[in-house]
Scaffold this motif. Sequence first.
Motif, PDB file in Angstrom:
ATOM      1  N   GLN A 128      -4.769  14.511  74.075  1.00 48.51           N
ATOM      2  CA  GLN A 128      -5.328  15.759  73.554  1.00 48.51           C
ATOM      3  C   GLN A 128      -6.263  15.491  72.383  1.00 48.51           C
ATOM      4  N   VAL A 129      -5.930  14.527  71.553  1.00 48.41           N
ATOM      5  CA  VAL A 129      -6.792  14.147  70.434  1.00 48.41           C
ATOM      6  C   VAL A 129      -8.129  13.629  70.971  1.00 48.41           C
ATOM      7  N   ALA A 130      -8.079  12.814  72.021  1.00 50.35           N
ATOM      8  CA  ALA A 130      -9.317  12.284  72.613  1.00 50.35           C
ATOM      9  C   ALA A 130     -10.172  13.416  73.200  1.00 50.35           C
ATOM     10  N   THR A 131      -9.540  14.366  73.867  1.00 52.61           N
ATOM     11  CA  THR A 131     -10.274  15.509  74.400  1.00 52.61           C
ATOM     12  C   THR A 131     -10.911  16.314  73.270  1.00 52.61           C
ATOM     13  N   ALA A 132     -10.142  16.555  72.216  1.00 54.08           N
ATOM     14  CA  ALA A 132     -10.661  17.302  71.068  1.00 54.08           C
ATOM     15  C   ALA A 132     -11.847  16.572  70.447  1.00 54.08           C
ATOM     16  N   ALA A 133     -11.731  15.261  70.286  1.00 53.12           N
ATOM     17  CA  ALA A 133     -12.817  14.483  69.694  1.00 53.12           C
ATOM     18  C   ALA A 133     -14.089  14.592  70.539  1.00 53.12           C
ATOM     19  N   ALA A 134     -13.934  14.538  71.849  1.00 51.97           N
ATOM     20  CA  ALA A 134     -15.098  14.648  72.736  1.00 51.97           C
ATOM     21  C   ALA A 134     -15.747  16.025  72.617  1.00 51.97           C
ATOM     22  N   GLU A 135     -14.945  17.085  72.555  1.00 52.17           N
ATOM     23  CA  GLU A 135     -15.499  18.430  72.418  1.00 52.17           C
ATOM     24  C   GLU A 135     -16.140  18.640  71.052  1.00 52.17           C
ATOM     25  N   LEU A 136     -15.520  18.099  70.005  1.00 50.70           N
ATOM     26  CA  LEU A 136     -16.073  18.228  68.661  1.00 50.70           C
ATOM     27  C   LEU A 136     -17.392  17.476  68.520  1.00 50.70           C
ATOM     28  N   ALA A 137     -17.535  16.364  69.242  1.00 53.36           N
ATOM     29  CA  ALA A 137     -18.742  15.539  69.128  1.00 53.36           C
ATOM     30  C   ALA A 137     -19.994  16.312  69.517  1.00 53.36           C
ATOM     31  N   GLU A 138     -19.841  17.285  70.398  1.00 56.52           N
ATOM     32  CA  GLU A 138     -20.990  18.035  70.897  1.00 56.52           C
ATOM     33  C   GLU A 138     -21.228  19.339  70.148  1.00 56.52           C
ATOM     34  N   LEU A 139     -20.409  19.636  69.162  1.00 56.06           N
ATOM     35  CA  LEU A 139     -20.454  20.928  68.478  1.00 56.06           C
ATOM     36  C   LEU A 139     -21.087  20.784  67.095  1.00 56.06           C
ATOM     37  N   THR A 140     -22.031  21.676  66.783  1.00 61.63           N
ATOM     38  CA  THR A 140     -22.637  21.687  65.456  1.00 61.63           C
ATOM     39  C   THR A 140     -22.104  22.886  64.663  1.00 61.63           C
ATOM     40  N   GLU A 141     -22.341  22.863  63.375  1.00 59.48           N
ATOM     41  CA  GLU A 141     -21.944  23.994  62.537  1.00 59.48           C
ATOM     42  C   GLU A 141     -22.654  25.265  62.980  1.00 59.48           C
ATOM     43  N   ASP A 142     -23.917  25.142  63.351  1.00 58.98           N
ATOM     44  CA  ASP A 142     -24.657  26.315  63.834  1.00 58.98           C
ATOM     45  C   ASP A 142     -24.079  26.834  65.149  1.00 58.98           C
ATOM     46  N   ASP A 143     -23.715  25.911  66.054  1.00 57.65           N
ATOM     47  CA  ASP A 143     -23.090  26.322  67.318  1.00 57.65           C
ATOM     48  C   ASP A 143     -21.818  27.125  67.048  1.00 57.65           C
ATOM     49  N   LEU A 144     -21.061  26.672  66.080  1.00 59.83           N
ATOM     50  CA  LEU A 144     -19.761  27.276  65.787  1.00 59.83           C
ATOM     51  C   LEU A 144     -19.888  28.730  65.357  1.00 59.83           C
ATOM     52  N   THR A 145     -20.956  29.054  64.645  1.00 60.55           N
ATOM     53  CA  THR A 145     -21.096  30.411  64.106  1.00 60.55           C
ATOM     54  C   THR A 145     -22.156  31.255  64.817  1.00 60.55           C
ATOM     55  N   GLN A 146     -22.841  30.661  65.788  1.00 61.65           N
ATOM     56  CA  GLN A 146     -23.923  31.382  66.481  1.00 61.65           C
ATOM     57  C   GLN A 146     -23.399  32.656  67.136  1.00 61.65           C
ATOM     58  N   GLY A 147     -24.047  33.772  66.815  1.00 66.15           N
ATOM     59  CA  GLY A 147     -23.713  35.051  67.426  1.00 66.15           C
ATOM     60  C   GLY A 147     -22.432  35.696  66.918  1.00 66.15           C
ATOM     61  N   VAL A 148     -21.855  35.143  65.865  1.00 65.23           N
ATOM     62  CA  VAL A 148     -20.607  35.692  65.339  1.00 65.23           C
ATOM     63  C   VAL A 148     -20.910  36.743  64.278  1.00 65.23           C
ATOM     64  N   ASP A 149     -20.281  37.866  64.413  1.00 63.92           N
ATOM     65  CA  ASP A 149     -20.340  38.921  63.404  1.00 63.92           C
ATOM     66  C   ASP A 149     -19.093  38.765  62.532  1.00 63.92           C
ATOM     67  N   PRO A 150     -19.239  38.602  61.232  1.00 61.22           N
ATOM     68  CA  PRO A 150     -18.069  38.434  60.367  1.00 61.22           C
ATOM     69  C   PRO A 150     -17.018  39.528  60.553  1.00 61.22           C
ATOM     70  N   ALA A 151     -17.462  40.717  60.942  1.00 61.35           N
ATOM     71  CA  ALA A 151     -16.515  41.814  61.158  1.00 61.35           C
ATOM     72  C   ALA A 151     -15.525  41.490  62.276  1.00 61.35           C
ATOM     73  N   GLU A 152     -15.915  40.597  63.217  1.00 64.99           N
ATOM     74  CA  GLU A 152     -14.987  40.177  64.279  1.00 64.99           C
ATOM     75  C   GLU A 152     -13.739  39.532  63.673  1.00 64.99           C
ATOM     76  N   LEU A 153     -13.953  38.715  62.654  1.00 62.41           N
ATOM     77  CA  LEU A 153     -12.829  38.026  62.016  1.00 62.41           C
ATOM     78  C   LEU A 153     -11.955  39.018  61.262  1.00 62.41           C
ATOM     79  N   THR A 154     -12.569  39.981  60.626  1.00 65.75           N
ATOM     80  CA  THR A 154     -11.806  41.001  59.913  1.00 65.75           C
ATOM     81  C   THR A 154     -10.986  41.822  60.899  1.00 65.75           C
ATOM     82  N   ARG A 155     -11.602  42.241  62.000  1.00 64.76           N
ATOM     83  CA  ARG A 155     -10.874  43.029  63.014  1.00 64.76           C
ATOM     84  C   ARG A 155      -9.722  42.233  63.613  1.00 64.76           C
TER      85      ARG A 155
END
Length: 173
Positions: A103-130
Motif C-alpha cells: 500500500q505504501v508503494a501504491t501511495a508513493a506512485a500516486e503521490l509522484a504524479e500529483l502536484t499541489e495545484d492538482d490537489l486543490t484544482q476546482g476546490v471551493d473552500p466551502a466544500e471543506l466547511t460543509r
Amino acid sequence: MSIKGNWLRVTPAELAQAKDNLDWALGLAESAQENEEWRLSRTDKAWNGLDFLLKRRGFTVPIVEGAEPFVDTSVDDPDSEDDLDDPGSDWGYGPPRYLTPEQVATAAAELAELTEDDLTQGVDPAELTRAQIYPSPWNRLEDLQWPSHYLPYVREFFTSAAKDGHAVICWLD
C-alpha cells in the motif's frame, strides 16, 4: 488542544511485532520522535484537509487514516474481549492503523504524479466547511494552500518508505 496526523515508517518485521504488541510500537514511535526523525512525518492539524483533498482526487490509498486496523473496533459481540481496553491501543484519538509495504508503494506512485495545484484544482473552500473538515472554517482559496503545502513532504516520506520496503503506521494525537 489540537488533533495532529502522524506517520511512522517501520520494517515488515517491526510491523509484525507491532501487530503483537502495540505498546512496543508506541514506544518505538516515542523513541523515533527523539532519536530517529527520518522515521516520522507529520501533517500537524492539516491531516483532515489533506485527507479530504486526496480523496476528492480519487486517491486510492487512505494514507492519513491507514487502511489496516491493529485493533478490532467492531462492537458486533458485546461479550467479547474488547481490544480497546488495552491502554496501548489508544495513541491519542483512537487506535493507530497501518499501511502495508504494498500500500505504501501504491501511495508513493500516486503521490509522484500529483502536484499541489492538482490537489486543490476546482476546490471551493466551502466544500471543506460543509464536510466539517477539521479545523474549520475554510473560507478563502488561500486556506487550501495550508494542507496542500504538505504534499512535497508527504511525497518524499512515502517515496522513501516505498523504496526501502517499509510499512507505515498512521495515527492521530
